[in-house]
Scaffold this motif. Sequence first.
Motif, PDB file in Angstrom:
ATOM      1  N   ARG A 220       0.700  -1.266   0.278  1.00  0.00           N
ATOM      2  CA  ARG A 220      -0.034  -0.002  -0.123  1.00  0.00           C
ATOM      3  C   ARG A 220       1.187   1.211   0.007  1.00  0.00           C
ATOM      4  NH1 ARG A 220      -5.385   0.281   1.555  1.00  0.00           N
ATOM      5  NH2 ARG A 220      -5.351  -1.653   2.494  1.00  0.00           N
ATOM      6  N   GLU A 221       2.011   1.511   0.931  1.00  0.00           N
ATOM      7  CA  GLU A 221       2.229   3.114   1.253  1.00  0.00           C
ATOM      8  C   GLU A 221       3.452   2.979  -0.400  1.00  0.00           C
ATOM      9  OE1 GLU A 221       1.889   5.049   3.313  1.00  0.00           O
ATOM     10  OE2 GLU A 221       0.217   3.771   4.358  1.00  0.00           O
ATOM     11  N   PRO A 222       4.442   2.055  -0.420  1.00  0.00           N
ATOM     12  CA  PRO A 222       4.927   2.174  -1.706  1.00  0.00           C
ATOM     13  C   PRO A 222       4.133   2.466  -2.972  1.00  0.00           C
ATOM     14  CG  PRO A 222       5.335   0.014  -1.065  1.00  0.00           C
ATOM     15  CD  PRO A 222       4.386   0.673  -0.125  1.00  0.00           C
ATOM     16  N   LEU A 223       3.294   1.404  -3.353  1.00  0.00           N
ATOM     17  CA  LEU A 223       1.699   2.441  -4.538  1.00  0.00           C
ATOM     18  C   LEU A 223       1.992   3.576  -4.121  1.00  0.00           C
ATOM     19  CD1 LEU A 223       0.048  -1.383  -4.886  1.00  0.00           C
ATOM     20  CD2 LEU A 223       1.839  -0.229  -6.926  1.00  0.00           C
ATOM     21  N   LEU A 224       1.404   4.404  -3.070  1.00  0.00           N
ATOM     22  CA  LEU A 224       0.760   5.411  -3.028  1.00  0.00           C
ATOM     23  C   LEU A 224       1.636   6.382  -2.479  1.00  0.00           C
ATOM     24  CD1 LEU A 224      -1.318   5.085   0.241  1.00  0.00           C
ATOM     25  CD2 LEU A 224      -2.043   5.993  -1.473  1.00  0.00           C
ATOM     26  N   GLU A 225       2.631   6.533  -2.623  1.00  0.00           N
ATOM     27  CA  GLU A 225       4.308   7.039  -3.185  1.00  0.00           C
ATOM     28  C   GLU A 225       4.202   7.499  -4.759  1.00  0.00           C
ATOM     29  OE1 GLU A 225       8.887   6.804  -1.824  1.00  0.00           O
ATOM     30  OE2 GLU A 225       7.150   6.147  -0.778  1.00  0.00           O
ATOM     31  N   TRP A 226       4.303   5.955  -5.196  1.00  0.00           N
ATOM     32  CA  TRP A 226       4.888   5.873  -6.701  1.00  0.00           C
ATOM     33  C   TRP A 226       3.348   6.835  -7.488  1.00  0.00           C
ATOM     34  CZ3 TRP A 226       1.898   2.688 -10.727  1.00  0.00           C
ATOM     35  CH2 TRP A 226       2.278   3.249 -11.564  1.00  0.00           C
ATOM     36  N   LEU A 227       2.636   6.574  -7.171  1.00  0.00           N
ATOM     37  CA  LEU A 227       0.821   6.740  -7.694  1.00  0.00           C
ATOM     38  C   LEU A 227       0.726   8.481  -7.231  1.00  0.00           C
ATOM     39  CD1 LEU A 227      -2.202   4.520  -6.597  1.00  0.00           C
ATOM     40  CD2 LEU A 227      -1.596   5.438  -8.538  1.00  0.00           C
ATOM     41  N   LEU A 255      -6.477  -3.838  -2.314  1.00  0.00           N
ATOM     42  CA  LEU A 255      -5.803  -4.170  -1.604  1.00  0.00           C
ATOM     43  C   LEU A 255      -4.738  -5.268  -0.771  1.00  0.00           C
ATOM     44  CD1 LEU A 255      -2.697  -1.457  -1.811  1.00  0.00           C
ATOM     45  CD2 LEU A 255      -3.709  -2.717  -3.625  1.00  0.00           C
ATOM     46  N   ASN A 256      -6.688  -6.453  -1.129  1.00  0.00           N
ATOM     47  CA  ASN A 256      -6.725  -7.297  -0.208  1.00  0.00           C
ATOM     48  C   ASN A 256      -5.655  -8.129  -1.301  1.00  0.00           C
ATOM     49  OD1 ASN A 256      -8.886  -6.509   1.175  1.00  0.00           O
ATOM     50  ND2 ASN A 256     -10.161  -7.505   0.695  1.00  0.00           N
ATOM     51  N   ASP A 257      -5.016  -8.944  -0.272  1.00  0.00           N
ATOM     52  CA  ASP A 257      -3.991 -10.480  -0.776  1.00  0.00           C
ATOM     53  C   ASP A 257      -5.305 -10.399  -2.466  1.00  0.00           C
ATOM     54  OD1 ASP A 257      -2.188  -9.179   0.871  1.00  0.00           O
ATOM     55  OD2 ASP A 257      -1.987 -11.399   1.593  1.00  0.00           O
ATOM     56  N   LEU A 258      -3.953 -10.870  -3.663  1.00  0.00           N
ATOM     57  CA  LEU A 258      -4.661 -11.486  -3.939  1.00  0.00           C
ATOM     58  C   LEU A 258      -4.434 -12.598  -4.952  1.00  0.00           C
ATOM     59  CD1 LEU A 258      -6.063  -9.912  -7.199  1.00  0.00           C
ATOM     60  CD2 LEU A 258      -3.037  -9.264  -7.847  1.00  0.00           C
ATOM     61  N   SER A 259      -5.558 -13.732  -5.330  1.00  0.00           N
ATOM     62  CA  SER A 259      -5.163 -14.863  -5.637  1.00  0.00           C
ATOM     63  C   SER A 259      -4.489 -14.908  -6.908  1.00  0.00           C
ATOM     64  CB  SER A 259      -7.293 -15.661  -6.173  1.00  0.00           C
ATOM     65  OG  SER A 259      -7.523 -15.494  -4.690  1.00  0.00           O
ATOM     66  N   ILE A 260      -3.765 -15.967  -6.918  1.00  0.00           N
ATOM     67  CA  ILE A 260      -2.849 -15.859  -8.033  1.00  0.00           C
ATOM     68  C   ILE A 260      -2.936 -17.081  -8.731  1.00  0.00           C
ATOM     69  CG2 ILE A 260      -1.192 -13.874  -7.054  1.00  0.00           C
ATOM     70  CD1 ILE A 260       1.542 -15.531  -6.390  1.00  0.00           C
ATOM     71  N   SER A 261      -3.860 -17.995  -8.271  1.00  0.00           N
ATOM     72  CA  SER A 261      -3.972 -19.173  -8.967  1.00  0.00           C
ATOM     73  C   SER A 261      -4.777 -20.519  -8.954  1.00  0.00           C
ATOM     74  CB  SER A 261      -2.743 -20.721  -8.725  1.00  0.00           C
ATOM     75  OG  SER A 261      -3.200 -21.017  -7.110  1.00  0.00           O
ATOM     76  N   ARG A 262      -5.191 -21.110 -10.174  1.00  0.00           N
ATOM     77  CA  ARG A 262      -6.430 -21.542  -9.754  1.00  0.00           C
ATOM     78  C   ARG A 262      -6.361 -22.681  -9.747  1.00  0.00           C
ATOM     79  NH1 ARG A 262     -11.023 -19.215 -12.029  1.00  0.00           N
ATOM     80  NH2 ARG A 262     -11.910 -20.229 -10.345  1.00  0.00           N
TER      81      ARG A 262
END
Length: 578
Positions: A220-227, A255-262
């Motif tokens: 969250r923090e580094p993304l906000l900083e970048w945006l 920004l909830n953790d993202l499911s990255i497989s099925r």
Amino acid sequence: MLRALSARLPPELVALTRSHLAISRPLSTSAAPASTAPAAQPGKTFYATTPIFYVNADPHIGHLHSTLLADVYSRHARLRDPQRGAIMCTGTDEHGLKIQRVAEAKGTSPKELCDSVSERFRELARAANIDHQVFIRTTESRHRRAVEHVWRELEKRGHIYKSSYAGWYAVSDEAYYPESQVAEVIDEKSGEKYMASTETGTRVEWMEEENYKFRLSAFREPLLEWLMSKPHPVQPPSRTGALVSSLTHPSSTDLNDLSISRPSARLSWGIPVPDDPQHTIYVWIDALVNYLTAAGYPWKGGEAFERGQVWPPDLQVVGKDIIRFHALYLPAVLLALDLPLPKHLLTHGHWTMDKFKMSKSRGNVANPFEAMKLWGVDAMRMYLMRVGGNSASDADYSATEIERFYRKDLAGQMGNLLNRVTTKKLLKKLPSPELLWTPPTQVEKEDETLIKLLEELPATFDRHLASFEVHRAIAAVFDALAESNRHVQLLSPWLATASPSSVHRALFFGSETLRLAGTLLQPFMPDKSAQLLDMLGVDPARRTWRDCEVGKGGERVPRPGKAHLWPAVAAPEAVVAP
Ligand code: MSP
């Protein structure tokens, strides 16, 4: 630099970097027009990407629009600095449940479906004169290697864990939606009730399964900083606000953790999770890695890659429907991998037809092949960029508007001025031929507005492109063309009573306006620009950025073509796909 870079680049990139570095320096010694673009990182190749396209259906005008923007910007980067090298990458997104199901429904294998539709996107790039250096398919082995490498790196760095997921999934968007973003809808025709995403209107299905998850919440923090960094990476800047508030709002789930497989029992058409073939990698993670694959990731030894000669992208073009994936998920993965973040994400609006987003599922798509056949490639390139080049808003596609733009602007302004300044009868009235490229020693009141426009044009054009207002860059050129036509009209060099000075000034400024227009518009209308500059008699070596200065175009003998630059087009009809 080139030799060191070549040692590590894939052969495809070596060839293109060479060819782009080989462009000759301009002959002109005149000072280059002022630049307003941000300074390029030394040694950094300009790298532009398009989204990779789903192969569930044929390309439409909206797809062409994303591709064109990246093409225009990489051609402009080459025009601005021929020594720099520019790579443009496009391709097709071939894995996932959506493709798996479309193939099943068509009774074909996913691979066959991918091969044939991917070829259609390649054909579109060819037909639209897209100068791409890389065309990537996610079913290629180089891409699989890159995705596996990313996965292993994320795992090694502790960013992936196994968990379970219960929630909604839209196959059409290949996206997960939280409870707060779905609602029941009733099909108007059948009366059927189903759950759909409130954002995209697409049907969602309930899923309960074991997945791997990516610790998105940790970024969250580094993304906000970048945006929020300046200059804004997300363009137009008006789209940054919504992203920032979605990250800061207490109830936000973005920004909830993202499911990255099925589970592979459900999704078999994809890249298996390394060392766990019971799971298939989520198609968006697979797809987003394409930008890295195309840049040569995982770089053997990492050196050239980390030195940033190709990575990161200077420009990523995406439609506004896929911002979240590019402005949150991709940067988070890059942060997790300690890789530099893209410089600019240009998010464009949608082409609509009768005010609805053009999409295959709605059936309201315009066929780009047909449109280019009717109007010509460069007329369509110009129309899409002029009318749809305001990325902050949507644009409505209309055959009537194309016709109007063609007739009034292309033929009416550019074509008309060209006819005027290449007419033999008028050229004969010049007291001597070199006056065509020689500035008058004395300017008159009637010339002042045009001179000011022409002097400012290259910087204005560049500034609009640097601020991603593509429509304004084109409008600035047409303002100059319109003013030049007015100027010629005012001086009326065809009248028997016209003074030698009026003939000189009308033809000199007319020819210069067209030379600047033709040179600046090369990224937008490559063939018509060449034809225009040929007809004006401009030396091919003097069509560079440095030549964009009034009076610095050099000697020329106009060669009016037999055909008009923008010939009349017969009876336009709405070009709608069957
Ligand atoms: N496969 C994903 C992208 C993965 S990128 C890692 C995808 N594909 S798509 O084929 O559906 O869309 C590709 C691009 O076309 C997106 O930028 C999208 O916004 C654009 N367009 C699709 N329809 C459009 C319009 N009607 N108008 C303008 N562009 C639109 O999303």
